[in-house]
Motif scaffolding. Structure first.
Motif, PDB file in Angstrom:
ATOM      1  N   ARG A 173      39.025  36.913  31.637  1.00  0.00           N
ATOM      2  CA  ARG A 173      39.480  37.819  30.586  1.00  0.00           C
ATOM      3  C   ARG A 173      38.337  38.324  29.713  1.00  0.00           C
ATOM      4  O   ARG A 173      38.487  38.594  28.529  1.00  0.00           O
ATOM      5  CB  ARG A 173      40.564  37.180  29.718  1.00  0.00           C
ATOM      6  CG  ARG A 173      41.813  36.843  30.488  1.00  0.00           C
ATOM      7  CD  ARG A 173      42.838  36.157  29.592  1.00  0.00           C
ATOM      8  NE  ARG A 173      44.067  35.933  30.325  1.00  0.00           N
ATOM      9  CZ  ARG A 173      45.129  36.728  30.275  1.00  0.00           C
ATOM     10  NH1 ARG A 173      45.116  37.802  29.528  1.00  0.00           N
ATOM     11  NH2 ARG A 173      46.206  36.455  30.980  1.00  0.00           N
ATOM     12  N   LYS A 174      37.174  38.455  30.316  1.00  0.00           N
ATOM     13  CA  LYS A 174      36.008  38.999  29.628  1.00  0.00           C
ATOM     14  C   LYS A 174      35.851  40.437  30.107  1.00  0.00           C
ATOM     15  O   LYS A 174      35.056  40.742  30.990  1.00  0.00           O
ATOM     16  CB  LYS A 174      34.770  38.153  29.929  1.00  0.00           C
ATOM     17  CG  LYS A 174      34.884  36.745  29.364  1.00  0.00           C
ATOM     18  CD  LYS A 174      33.640  35.944  29.584  1.00  0.00           C
ATOM     19  CE  LYS A 174      33.791  34.582  28.916  1.00  0.00           C
ATOM     20  NZ  LYS A 174      32.559  33.803  28.991  1.00  0.00           N
ATOM     21  N   TRP A 175      36.652  41.320  29.489  1.00  0.00           N
ATOM     22  CA  TRP A 175      36.787  42.694  29.969  1.00  0.00           C
ATOM     23  C   TRP A 175      35.470  43.462  29.956  1.00  0.00           C
ATOM     24  O   TRP A 175      35.157  44.160  30.929  1.00  0.00           O
ATOM     25  CB  TRP A 175      37.836  43.444  29.149  1.00  0.00           C
ATOM     26  CG  TRP A 175      39.098  42.693  28.905  1.00  0.00           C
ATOM     27  CD1 TRP A 175      39.709  42.516  27.692  1.00  0.00           C
ATOM     28  CD2 TRP A 175      39.946  42.020  29.842  1.00  0.00           C
ATOM     29  NE1 TRP A 175      40.860  41.776  27.840  1.00  0.00           N
ATOM     30  CE2 TRP A 175      41.025  41.454  29.144  1.00  0.00           C
ATOM     31  CE3 TRP A 175      39.883  41.816  31.221  1.00  0.00           C
ATOM     32  CZ2 TRP A 175      42.041  40.720  29.754  1.00  0.00           C
ATOM     33  CZ3 TRP A 175      40.888  41.077  31.839  1.00  0.00           C
ATOM     34  CH2 TRP A 175      41.945  40.542  31.114  1.00  0.00           C
ATOM     35  N   LYS A 176      34.708  43.380  28.889  1.00  0.00           N
ATOM     36  CA  LYS A 176      33.450  44.137  28.815  1.00  0.00           C
ATOM     37  C   LYS A 176      32.458  43.645  29.850  1.00  0.00           C
ATOM     38  O   LYS A 176      31.773  44.439  30.494  1.00  0.00           O
ATOM     39  CB  LYS A 176      32.856  44.064  27.410  1.00  0.00           C
ATOM     40  CG  LYS A 176      33.632  44.876  26.402  1.00  0.00           C
ATOM     41  CD  LYS A 176      33.004  44.854  25.041  1.00  0.00           C
ATOM     42  CE  LYS A 176      33.875  45.654  24.076  1.00  0.00           C
ATOM     43  NZ  LYS A 176      33.337  45.709  22.742  1.00  0.00           N
ATOM     44  N   GLN A 177      32.386  42.336  30.017  1.00  0.00           N
ATOM     45  CA  GLN A 177      31.474  41.785  31.016  1.00  0.00           C
ATOM     46  C   GLN A 177      31.947  42.123  32.426  1.00  0.00           C
ATOM     47  O   GLN A 177      31.127  42.295  33.318  1.00  0.00           O
ATOM     48  CB  GLN A 177      31.336  40.276  30.838  1.00  0.00           C
ATOM     49  CG  GLN A 177      30.534  39.898  29.606  1.00  0.00           C
ATOM     50  CD  GLN A 177      30.530  38.412  29.378  1.00  0.00           C
ATOM     51  OE1 GLN A 177      31.526  37.851  28.936  1.00  0.00           O
ATOM     52  NE2 GLN A 177      29.410  37.786  29.688  1.00  0.00           N
TER      53      GLN A 177
ATOM     54  N   TYR B 146      42.048  49.279  30.962  1.00  0.00           N
ATOM     55  CA  TYR B 146      43.402  49.235  30.400  1.00  0.00           C
ATOM     56  C   TYR B 146      43.591  47.977  29.562  1.00  0.00           C
ATOM     57  O   TYR B 146      44.110  48.029  28.454  1.00  0.00           O
ATOM     58  CB  TYR B 146      44.422  49.314  31.533  1.00  0.00           C
ATOM     59  CG  TYR B 146      45.857  49.143  31.090  1.00  0.00           C
ATOM     60  CD1 TYR B 146      46.424  49.996  30.150  1.00  0.00           C
ATOM     61  CD2 TYR B 146      46.643  48.142  31.625  1.00  0.00           C
ATOM     62  CE1 TYR B 146      47.743  49.845  29.744  1.00  0.00           C
ATOM     63  CE2 TYR B 146      47.960  47.987  31.237  1.00  0.00           C
ATOM     64  CZ  TYR B 146      48.506  48.835  30.297  1.00  0.00           C
ATOM     65  OH  TYR B 146      49.810  48.682  29.900  1.00  0.00           O
ATOM     66  N   ARG B 147      43.176  46.844  30.086  1.00  0.00           N
ATOM     67  CA  ARG B 147      43.288  45.585  29.343  1.00  0.00           C
ATOM     68  C   ARG B 147      42.452  45.615  28.062  1.00  0.00           C
ATOM     69  O   ARG B 147      42.765  44.929  27.099  1.00  0.00           O
ATOM     70  CB  ARG B 147      42.834  44.409  30.206  1.00  0.00           C
ATOM     71  CG  ARG B 147      43.636  44.200  31.453  1.00  0.00           C
ATOM     72  CD  ARG B 147      44.824  43.367  31.160  1.00  0.00           C
ATOM     73  NE  ARG B 147      45.477  43.002  32.405  1.00  0.00           N
ATOM     74  CZ  ARG B 147      46.779  43.017  32.564  1.00  0.00           C
ATOM     75  NH1 ARG B 147      47.576  43.355  31.565  1.00  0.00           N
ATOM     76  NH2 ARG B 147      47.320  42.689  33.706  1.00  0.00           N
TER      77      ARG B 147
ATOM     78  N   GLN C  63      41.467  50.790  26.606  1.00  0.00           N
ATOM     79  CA  GLN C  63      40.793  52.060  26.871  1.00  0.00           C
ATOM     80  C   GLN C  63      41.593  52.803  27.938  1.00  0.00           C
ATOM     81  O   GLN C  63      41.147  53.002  29.062  1.00  0.00           O
ATOM     82  CB  GLN C  63      39.353  51.832  27.320  1.00  0.00           C
ATOM     83  CG  GLN C  63      38.497  51.175  26.268  1.00  0.00           C
ATOM     84  CD  GLN C  63      37.114  50.845  26.776  1.00  0.00           C
ATOM     85  OE1 GLN C  63      36.906  50.630  27.957  1.00  0.00           O
ATOM     86  NE2 GLN C  63      36.156  50.816  25.865  1.00  0.00           N
ATOM     87  N   ARG C  64      42.800  53.205  27.548  1.00  0.00           N
ATOM     88  CA  ARG C  64      43.736  53.788  28.510  1.00  0.00           C
ATOM     89  C   ARG C  64      43.253  55.095  29.117  1.00  0.00           C
ATOM     90  O   ARG C  64      43.390  55.314  30.310  1.00  0.00           O
ATOM     91  CB  ARG C  64      45.095  53.958  27.853  1.00  0.00           C
ATOM     92  CG  ARG C  64      45.746  52.621  27.566  1.00  0.00           C
ATOM     93  CD  ARG C  64      47.010  52.808  26.732  1.00  0.00           C
ATOM     94  NE  ARG C  64      47.607  51.523  26.461  1.00  0.00           N
ATOM     95  CZ  ARG C  64      47.246  50.737  25.447  1.00  0.00           C
ATOM     96  NH1 ARG C  64      46.297  51.112  24.615  1.00  0.00           N
ATOM     97  NH2 ARG C  64      47.831  49.568  25.269  1.00  0.00           N
ATOM     98  N   SER C  65      42.679  55.972  28.300  1.00  0.00           N
ATOM     99  CA  SER C  65      42.239  57.264  28.845  1.00  0.00           C
ATOM    100  C   SER C  65      41.112  57.066  29.857  1.00  0.00           C
ATOM    101  O   SER C  65      41.058  57.743  30.876  1.00  0.00           O
ATOM    102  CB  SER C  65      41.812  58.219  27.736  1.00  0.00           C
ATOM    103  OG  SER C  65      40.728  57.697  27.013  1.00  0.00           O
ATOM    104  N   ARG C  66      40.237  56.125  29.599  1.00  0.00           N
ATOM    105  CA  ARG C  66      39.157  55.820  30.555  1.00  0.00           C
ATOM    106  C   ARG C  66      39.747  55.271  31.849  1.00  0.00           C
ATOM    107  O   ARG C  66      39.319  55.640  32.943  1.00  0.00           O
ATOM    108  CB  ARG C  66      38.184  54.823  29.932  1.00  0.00           C
ATOM    109  CG  ARG C  66      37.023  54.469  30.799  1.00  0.00           C
ATOM    110  CD  ARG C  66      35.993  55.581  30.795  1.00  0.00           C
ATOM    111  NE  ARG C  66      34.904  55.196  31.682  1.00  0.00           N
ATOM    112  CZ  ARG C  66      34.331  56.016  32.552  1.00  0.00           C
ATOM    113  NH1 ARG C  66      34.687  57.264  32.616  1.00  0.00           N
ATOM    114  NH2 ARG C  66      33.379  55.592  33.328  1.00  0.00           N
TER     115      ARG C  66
ATOM    116  N   LEU D 200      49.657  51.404  38.680  1.00  0.00           N
ATOM    117  CA  LEU D 200      48.905  51.174  37.447  1.00  0.00           C
ATOM    118  C   LEU D 200      48.908  52.426  36.581  1.00  0.00           C
ATOM    119  O   LEU D 200      49.114  52.347  35.366  1.00  0.00           O
ATOM    120  CB  LEU D 200      47.465  50.736  37.754  1.00  0.00           C
ATOM    121  CG  LEU D 200      46.560  50.512  36.544  1.00  0.00           C
ATOM    122  CD1 LEU D 200      47.144  49.481  35.584  1.00  0.00           C
ATOM    123  CD2 LEU D 200      45.167  50.103  37.010  1.00  0.00           C
ATOM    124  N   GLU D 201      48.718  53.576  37.199  1.00  0.00           N
ATOM    125  CA  GLU D 201      48.739  54.824  36.449  1.00  0.00           C
ATOM    126  C   GLU D 201      50.086  55.025  35.749  1.00  0.00           C
ATOM    127  O   GLU D 201      50.142  55.373  34.570  1.00  0.00           O
ATOM    128  CB  GLU D 201      48.466  56.002  37.391  1.00  0.00           C
ATOM    129  CG  GLU D 201      48.447  57.339  36.694  1.00  0.00           C
ATOM    130  CD  GLU D 201      48.175  58.469  37.663  1.00  0.00           C
ATOM    131  OE1 GLU D 201      47.352  59.335  37.327  1.00  0.00           O
ATOM    132  OE2 GLU D 201      48.790  58.486  38.748  1.00  0.00           O
TER     133      GLU D 201
END
Length: 111
Positions: free
Chosen positions: A33-37, A67-68, A71-74, A98-99
């Motif tokens: 759960r380390k989204w940025k990494q 998404y997690r 950053q939904r638009s990304r 997912l979309e």
């Protein structure tokens, strides 16, 4: 697992394994759960190994990671670009689900 993949990434390894190693790093951080990494090696894979066998899966996991990380638009942008490359049906189905989930998310605030 992430530490081992990072160690391999810093070593000399066969070039054809780069996408698998980057995917392993990203997936390992995602599980933690380390989204940025998780997003960093997946973005590298998507940009640097567009013909690798993990490219489609990396886009899916990268979109899910964004998404997690709220950053939904990304995430939608990544999914849209990946679907333009005609992914296999099982990956396409996951991308479309997912979309749809992102678009139906009640926490999305309209602009």
């Amino acid at each position: 697992a992430a530490a081992q993949f990072l160690r391999v990434l810093k070593s000399r390894y066969p070039a054809h394994l780069r996408d698998n190693i980057l995917f392993g790093v990203g997936a390992s951080f995602y599980k933690l759960r380390k989204w940025k990494q998780a997003s960093q090696p997946l973005e590298t894979l998507v940009k640097e190994v567009p013909k690798g066998d993990k490219w489609q899966e990396a886009n899916l996991l990268l979109a899910l990671t964004h998404y997690r990380n709220k950053q939904r638009s990304r995430a939608l942008f990544i999914l849209d670009n990946a679907m333009k490359r005609n992914p296999p049906s099982r990956i396409r189905d996951l991308m479309q689900r997912l979309e749809q989930r992102i678009q139906e998310d009640p926490t999305v605030v309209p602009n």
